[in-house]
Design a protein around this motif. Sequence first.
Motif: not given
Length: 392
Positions: A31-32, A47-52, A222-224
């Motif tokens: 999530y971070t 891209v999340v986590k620098d995956f690409i 998670q919702e909060k």
Amino acid sequence: MNPSAFGWIKKLLKEVSLSNSFLDCPKEDFYTALQQSGFIYGSNVNVVKDFIKKSDLTADEICKINLLLTLLHTHHNSDSELSPTNSIINFYSEIDKRKTSFFQEILKGRKSNAQLEKIIHKRIQINDNIITKNFNYFVINALLYVDVLAYQEYLKNQSISNSYIKQLEASIENISISVLNSKVHKTKYDNSLIALFESSLRYQNNTIINYKEAIQLINTTQEKHYILDIACMATWSDRTIDEDEQRFLYQLGKDFKLNSTIVKQSINTVNQFYNSHKEDIALLSSKNIVETFYDNSSKMVSKLISRNGKRLKKELKQSKQLMVLLTQSTIRDLSEDEQKKVQSQLLDVFKSIPSLAIFMLPGGALLLPLFVKFIPKLLPSAFDDNRIEDEK
């Protein structure tokens, strides 16, 4: 990989199979990473986590990748025995039954990566010539994490209740209004956005929920966290979070039973993200976020009406009750029941005109008051006898 061309999901899934360590990333850490990529705020810069590597990817293409990677991460951390592709398509099929049949044509036929590509493309954008980038980022893409939360709920029960998404969206809207109302000094655009949210609440729900009810409807941590981040994003619309706004955010955290350090972290994260990416986000390059949203939305609705004028006239004239209510809306405030009828019948009209499918997207109801505002210019003068034509 080109997310704007056919076959990108197949290639992405192959990349995931070769290097899938991100799938085992703890939910909190993932999530971070979504915050840092901009996915949570609707402004995808990486891209999340620098995956690409970003390279020459557009914001929309990054958003597509981030949505799919997040859904894959959610699927990986569930007990589902279905393939990710089939599971995600089944989820959107379930959602589609309960909402607007937005994916009706796409969902026909055999489940495949190509079918999922079409769903994700349509979920993120309809037509670049119709939806401005700013509107896309601020309203539609900022709510994409609702899909993820709903998918998570779906995986638990292999079904999704109609009330879950409605309650989640209603809570987001109510708390967003409360955030905007917490501002001591409101601009006319803050007030305009509050009015739009309030109109949307009356349209979308059978009853208007209050702040206390909105808090009670949110159950998971998670919702909060997500709603707290959306609230922080709303307060940042004037490029700063002042003391009164911070006080509201800390109270929101307290009402959610979240530690104050979490609230502080959420405030710092949104500040850091927007300050670090001022040059990368069109919303921040010149005007106030809310000002840009409101201006662009007005221009877009006006353009949609003018481009579809003839067909709209025809469709509206066939709905006598709707015509009466629209006429009345120019001289008085409609009751809650009348507003619901207007929304329902307008959406029926919009379904028959593909270019107006934007109104059926999550967040699309925010534009309905603008549509009603521009309607008198579309219909014959008898619709509004007191209208004075603008001088040229």
